[in-house]
Write a protein that holds these residues in place. Structure first.
Motif, PDB file in Angstrom:
ATOM      1  N   HIS A   1       0.851  -1.184   0.000  1.00 31.15           N
ATOM      2  CA  HIS A   1       0.000   0.000   0.000  1.00 31.15           C
ATOM      3  C   HIS A   1       0.894   1.244   0.000  1.00 31.15           C
ATOM      4  CE1 HIS A   1      -2.821   3.045   1.431  1.00 31.15           C
ATOM      5  NE2 HIS A   1      -3.787   2.218   1.121  1.00 31.15           N
ATOM      6  N   LYS A   2       0.435   2.289  -0.712  1.00 32.58           N
ATOM      7  CA  LYS A   2       1.250   3.506  -0.850  1.00 32.58           C
ATOM      8  C   LYS A   2       1.658   4.077   0.507  1.00 32.58           C
ATOM      9  CE  LYS A   2      -2.095   4.990  -3.389  1.00 32.58           C
ATOM     10  NZ  LYS A   2      -3.060   5.725  -4.213  1.00 32.58           N
ATOM     11  N   LYS A   3       0.757   3.969   1.486  1.00 34.26           N
ATOM     12  CA  LYS A   3       1.075   4.523   2.809  1.00 34.26           C
ATOM     13  C   LYS A   3       2.216   3.757   3.473  1.00 34.26           C
ATOM     14  CE  LYS A   3      -3.052   6.808   4.397  1.00 34.26           C
ATOM     15  NZ  LYS A   3      -4.408   6.286   4.164  1.00 34.26           N
ATOM     16  N   LEU A   4       2.382   2.492   3.105  1.00 34.11           N
ATOM     17  CA  LEU A   4       3.391   1.665   3.773  1.00 34.11           C
ATOM     18  C   LEU A   4       4.710   1.605   3.015  1.00 34.11           C
ATOM     19  CD1 LEU A   4       1.245  -1.380   4.971  1.00 34.11           C
ATOM     20  CD2 LEU A   4       1.760   0.743   6.168  1.00 34.11           C
ATOM     21  N   ALA A   5       4.681   1.882   1.723  1.00 36.97           N
ATOM     22  CA  ALA A   5       5.890   1.739   0.900  1.00 36.97           C
ATOM     23  C   ALA A   5       7.046   2.532   1.515  1.00 36.97           C
ATOM     24  CB  ALA A   5       5.599   2.232  -0.509  1.00 36.97           C
ATOM     25  N   PRO A   6       8.239   1.908   1.651  1.00 31.77           N
ATOM     26  CA  PRO A   6       9.366   2.620   2.277  1.00 31.77           C
ATOM     27  C   PRO A   6       9.679   3.926   1.548  1.00 31.77           C
ATOM     28  CG  PRO A   6       9.872   0.285   2.071  1.00 31.77           C
ATOM     29  CD  PRO A   6       8.565   0.506   1.362  1.00 31.77           C
ATOM     30  N   TYR A   7       9.951   3.842   0.248  1.00 27.41           N
ATOM     31  CA  TYR A   7      10.122   5.054  -0.553  1.00 27.41           C
ATOM     32  C   TYR A   7       8.834   5.285  -1.327  1.00 27.41           C
ATOM     33  CZ  TYR A   7      15.162   4.762   0.269  1.00 27.41           C
ATOM     34  OH  TYR A   7      16.397   4.729   0.845  1.00 27.41           O
ATOM     35  N   LYS A   8       8.393   6.528  -1.379  1.00 24.78           N
ATOM     36  CA  LYS A   8       7.197   6.844  -2.167  1.00 24.78           C
ATOM     37  C   LYS A   8       7.588   7.100  -3.617  1.00 24.78           C
ATOM     38  CE  LYS A   8       5.210   6.885   1.804  1.00 24.78           C
ATOM     39  NZ  LYS A   8       4.899   5.564   2.299  1.00 24.78           N
ATOM     40  N   VAL A   9       8.795   7.627  -3.790  1.00 25.34           N
ATOM     41  CA  VAL A   9       9.251   8.055  -5.111  1.00 25.34           C
ATOM     42  C   VAL A   9      10.729   7.726  -5.265  1.00 25.34           C
ATOM     43  CG1 VAL A   9       9.418  10.040  -6.666  1.00 25.34           C
ATOM     44  CG2 VAL A   9       7.809  10.106  -4.764  1.00 25.34           C
ATOM     45  N   ALA A  10      11.129   7.356  -6.507  1.00 22.90           N
ATOM     46  CA  ALA A  10      12.563   7.259  -6.815  1.00 22.90           C
ATOM     47  C   ALA A  10      12.853   8.195  -7.977  1.00 22.90           C
ATOM     48  CB  ALA A  10      12.928   5.831  -7.184  1.00 22.90           C
ATOM     49  N   VAL A  11      13.885   8.995  -7.833  1.00 25.76           N
ATOM     50  CA  VAL A  11      14.280   9.894  -8.926  1.00 25.76           C
ATOM     51  C   VAL A  11      15.438   9.234  -9.670  1.00 25.76           C
ATOM     52  CG1 VAL A  11      15.188  12.172  -9.512  1.00 25.76           C
ATOM     53  CG2 VAL A  11      13.517  11.915  -7.641  1.00 25.76           C
ATOM     54  N   LEU A  12      15.237   9.030 -10.982  1.00 24.30           N
ATOM     55  CA  LEU A  12      16.211   8.276 -11.764  1.00 24.30           C
ATOM     56  C   LEU A  12      16.647   9.073 -12.996  1.00 24.30           C
ATOM     57  CD1 LEU A  12      14.182   4.905 -11.842  1.00 24.30           C
ATOM     58  CD2 LEU A  12      15.799   5.644 -10.087  1.00 24.30           C
ATOM     59  N   PRO A  13      17.860   9.635 -12.988  1.00 25.95           N
ATOM     60  CA  PRO A  13      18.343  10.244 -14.237  1.00 25.95           C
ATOM     61  C   PRO A  13      18.558   9.141 -15.268  1.00 25.95           C
ATOM     62  CG  PRO A  13      20.038  10.301 -12.525  1.00 25.95           C
ATOM     63  CD  PRO A  13      18.825   9.710 -11.889  1.00 25.95           C
ATOM     64  N   LEU A  14      18.105   9.394 -16.500  1.00 21.24           N
ATOM     65  CA  LEU A  14      18.146   8.341 -17.520  1.00 21.24           C
ATOM     66  C   LEU A  14      19.557   7.824 -17.747  1.00 21.24           C
ATOM     67  CD1 LEU A  14      16.292   6.826 -19.447  1.00 21.24           C
ATOM     68  CD2 LEU A  14      16.849   8.514 -21.196  1.00 21.24           C
TER      69      LEU A  14
END
Ligand code: GAP
Length: 431
Positions: free
Chosen positions: A332-345
């Motif tokens: 579940h989104k509330k539980l996910a350790p990271y909400k977002v990952a920023v990835l330069p291509l």
């Protein structure tokens, strides 16, 4: 999935959710440490509980009591006299077991030559101060609940709450379990999330039923499928020394149904006992009715490690993306350790300033990871395994058009959004 437990345990160790404690010394007897991903998941589970139990209600307040308490507490609570499990030894292979879990046969060697069951006390004993005599004995708390009962009068006075109201607490508890196991399901040091709800005596049963339903729903709301959960009412001989009714919220673990959380009707047992042993009046004076009473207590008591284990097992999935097997944690989104990952291509320096700018923007609002090593495909897989709901990819066009691509963990859909509106877009998706 035949070996779901093994898959989850391997993933948890491989990706840094959970490490064996003191691993460089060979580990230490079923104790575990939470790594970078695990500590985030754990905090999110505890935060979701606190939110549901304290923040979003006006009839429950919080508390954080000490782990070490006056030894009299454990006399009054009944733990010193009764908190034990029946221990048996196998005379053939010398293994030790909990008699109530094995019947008449040793699960290790099959022998029926077992000793008589004898009570084995579960509280950890220690000494406070420099002298190790009887007067200095103290215990590590085996439940957080007693910290709440001994503070009942303090909270009543300072918070101006009146029954029905509750006191919630999260924290470590310790039990010298005979047979810890199943990874973080049963350990000797564990974290509890407990709430004691004080009600007028006549309303006990009504609130017991209310809390059974509420607590079951909490797990469903956080993504555990309803058919993997059930309420099981205890038989009279199963009840703890303080309870007139208990129901367990159970989860379908791969090894069978197992307790996630207990909801107990503790009646006025604890307050009455502490009143007797301390000499303090632990009751409520109802001014309107001009009567005094000792409130009854309904207690939902959950375990952090157990629920983490259930959330991980329920979220683990394997599918195929682009002809390759993918492991994905559908947390579940509330539980996910990271909400977002920023990835330069690409790792090229020209992308770094924009990618770092994007990280700086999202980091202020969400727990975010930044990853620029290996191919973009490999990096998506890594985030899928960690349960990260959204990846934000910064490419060479981002520098000019000031837009980035959001990739959804579950649908795999990709959408280009302006950097300016990125935080708002993510907020809407994570809501
Ligand atoms: N105050 C009531 C109480 O402590 P319990 O059923 O013994 O009741 C409540 O414990 C919850 O704490 C359990 O449902 C479980 O989630 C967790 N728990 C208890 N013992 C545990 C252990 N040895 N390892 C991990 N979690 C445990």
């Amino acid at each position: 999935m035949p070996d779901l437990t093994e898959a989850v345990v391997n993933l948890a160790k491989r990706r840094g959710f959970v490490f064996p404690s003191s691993e460089i010394y060979g580990g230490f007897r079923s104790t575990w440490d939470y790594g970078p991903l695990g500590v985030l998941l754990k905090r999110n589970v505890m935060e979701a509980w606190w939110r549901a139990m304290v923040q979003e209600r006006d009839d429950i307040v919080g508390l954080d009591a000490a782990i070490l308490m006056a030894p009299k507490v454990w006399e009054a609570s009944g733990h010193l006299a009764t908190f034990s499990d029946p221990l048996v030894d196998c005379r053939k292979c010398k293994e030790r077991w909990r008699a109530d879990q094995i019947g008449d046969t040793c699960p290790n060697c099959g022998s029926k030559d077992l000793t008589e069951a004898r009570p084995f006390h579960l509280m950890f004993k220690t000494h406070v101060g420099p002298v190790e005599d009887e007067g200095a004995t103290a215990y590590l708390r085996p439940e957080t609940a007693q910290g709440i009962f001994v503070n009942f009068a303090n909270v009543l006075q300072t918070s101006r709450k009146k029954p029905p109201f509750g006191i919630a607490q999260q924290g470590k508890s310790f039990r010298n379990e005979i047979t810890p196991g199943n990874f973080i399901f049963r350990t000797r040091e564990f974290e509890q999330m407990e709430m004691e709800f004080f009600v007028p005596p006549a309303d006990g049963q009504k609130w017991f039923e209310y809390w059974c339903e509420e607590r079951l729903r909490w797990y469903v709301d956080l993504g555990i499928p309803a058919d993997k959960l059930r309420l099981r009412h205890h038989d009279p001989e199963e009840l703890s020394h303080y309870s007139t009714g208990t129901a367990d919220v159970e989860f379908a673990y791969p090894w069978g149904w197992g307790e996630l959380e207990g909801v107990a009707n503790r009646t006025d047992y604890d307050l009455t006992q502490h009143s007797k042993f301390s000499g303090e009046r632990l009751e409520y004076y109802d001014q309107a009715a001009n009567e005094r009473y000792v409130p009854h207590v309904i207690e939902p008591a959950a375990g952090v490690g157990r629920s983490m284990m259930a959330f991980l097992l329920a979220a683990y999935d394997e599918d195929e993306v682009g002809g390759e097997k993918r492991v994905v944690l559908r947390l579940h989104k509330k539980l996910a350790p990271y909400k977002v990952a920023v990835l330069p291509l690409s790792k090229k320096d020209t992308l770094t300033p924009t990618a770092r700018e994007v990280l700086g923007l999202v980091q202020k609002h969400f727990m975010a990871d930044y990853d620029e090593t290996q191919s973009i495909g490999r990096r998506y897989r890594r985030q899928d395994e960690a349960g990260t709901p959204f990846c934000v990819t910064v490419d060479f066009e981002s520098i000019d058009d000031r837009a980035v691509t959001i990739r959804d963990r579950d649908t795999l859909a990709q959408e280009r959004v302006p950097i300016d509106g990125l935080v708002e877009e993510l907020r809407a998706r994570l809501a």
